[in-house]
Enzyme design. Structure first.
Site, mmCIF file in Angstrom:
data_model
loop_
_atom_site.group_PDB
_atom_site.id
_atom_site.type_symbol
_atom_site.label_atom_id
_atom_site.label_comp_id
_atom_site.label_asym_id
_atom_site.label_seq_id
_atom_site.Cartn_x
_atom_site.Cartn_y
_atom_site.Cartn_z
ATOM 1 N N ASP A 184 0.803 -1.278 -0.117
ATOM 2 C CA ASP A 184 0.021 0.052 -0.078
ATOM 3 C C ASP A 184 0.812 1.309 -0.102
ATOM 4 O O ASP A 184 1.517 1.640 0.994
ATOM 5 C CB ASP A 184 -0.900 0.045 1.290
ATOM 6 C CG ASP A 184 -1.681 1.153 1.192
ATOM 7 O OD1 ASP A 184 -2.235 1.745 0.252
ATOM 8 O OD2 ASP A 184 -2.347 1.256 2.324
ATOM 9 N N GLU A 192 -1.114 -1.150 -4.769
ATOM 10 C CA GLU A 192 -2.098 -0.543 -5.023
ATOM 11 C C GLU A 192 -2.167 0.509 -6.224
ATOM 12 O O GLU A 192 -1.231 1.008 -6.274
ATOM 13 C CB GLU A 192 -2.686 0.414 -3.700
ATOM 14 C CG GLU A 192 -4.023 1.123 -3.940
ATOM 15 C CD GLU A 192 -4.471 1.649 -2.798
ATOM 16 O OE1 GLU A 192 -4.565 0.909 -1.797
ATOM 17 O OE2 GLU A 192 -4.839 2.823 -2.648
ATOM 18 N N ASP A 215 -2.675 0.545 9.697
ATOM 19 C CA ASP A 215 -3.048 0.915 8.249
ATOM 20 C C ASP A 215 -2.220 -0.107 7.541
ATOM 21 O O ASP A 215 -2.236 0.110 6.338
ATOM 22 C CB ASP A 215 -2.325 2.346 8.143
ATOM 23 C CG ASP A 215 -0.805 2.604 8.408
ATOM 24 O OD1 ASP A 215 -0.235 1.608 9.160
ATOM 25 O OD2 ASP A 215 -0.441 3.668 8.326
#
Lengths: 178, 178
Positions: free
Chosen positions: B7, B68, B141
């Site tokens: 990410d 991503e 996260d």
């Protein structure tokens, strides 16, 4: 001072090497474009850019790398590719311990033509004149990379002094941040 | 199949490693965040991300890296950093010959929750359930990186078959392009 200017792009990444110092004549050492096929996947394209830039760094051993600062443009897809190509350029330089400086397109135009809104022809003409070339640099889109290198040679001195002063006063800097 | 999900982000780059295959139980192998100091220059930050990701690749030897896909957001400054961090991730993987796949945030959400508009809490809850963890993954996260890896394991098979079919029919593909 030898500067490698990089005009980042996924399809065409312009590179230009210039020797010089403020107030002294400039000399073009090399100019070119690292190309990657638009139909390839992004990973292999970034790898080709890395390999291409590594060759330029190996061959010319610049003291500094100047990269065009990427801004948002109308075409978001292009911006992404430009940001990613610029990341590769910054990474290659930093890995070798070569300082990287970013300049905006208007800073570059202002440095070589006196106007931040000069058009491409004007930038190319001035690059040719400043480097005392018999013809405009080829490939044509590599002129921006040379302009970036020239911009850095002329602006770099002051920027380096400012950076050194800021680094020498970390306390004052932190106070500003709070 | 072992997948490293990334990410991307300049300040916090989430990483998660998952083992699995379509229709088989998933297993979390590792999860974490590569951090870089916001006050540093961009070059050294990209280098820290590269070094951090290299460690994850060395340690876990994934078969595939899922990153991503970066889109334009409201905050253009953030997008640039995200695009640049993702470039580093794609470069590290490609350099090792590891295939890279990009998934959009909605593809990831849809894969793990059934809805492309699921919120963060829902994604985290499903990641915890699918990986049979006693608690939500930490740091919080990094759950997105695990979700990316899961998304790839479940979608990857079909994508790989499509890619293979396209690669096997280059003529047909070129005709479409013209």
């Amino acid at each position: 001072m030898r500067v490698l200017g990089v005009d980042p792009g996924l399809t065409r990444c312009g590179v230009g090497v210039v020797d010089g110092a403020p107030g002294r004549p400039l000399r073009m050492v090399g100019v070119g474009v690292v190309r990657t096929p638009a139909e390839s996947e992004i990973g292999p394209r970034l790898l080709l850019i890395e390999q291409g830039l590594e060759q330029w760094l190996d061959e010319h051993r610049p003291d500094l790398v100047a990269v065009e600062r990427v801004f948002a443009q109308h075409n978001v897809r292009t911006v992404m590719g430009t940001a990613q190509a610029s990341a590769v350029a910054m990474l290659c330089a930093t890995r070798r311990g070569i300082p990287v400086t970013l300049h905006t397109p208007s800073e570059v135009k202002a440095a070589v033509t006196g106007s931040g809104r000069a058009d491409k022809a004007q930038v190319t003409a001035m690059v040719q004149r400043l480097l005392r070339l018999d013809a405009p640099p080829k490939p044509a889109d590599a002129a921006d990379a040379l302009a970036l290198a020239i911009c850095h040679i002329w602006r770099g001195g002051a920027q380096t002094r400012i950076a050194a002063a800021v680094a020498a006063a970390p306390r004052a800097r932190q106070e500003y941040r709070r």
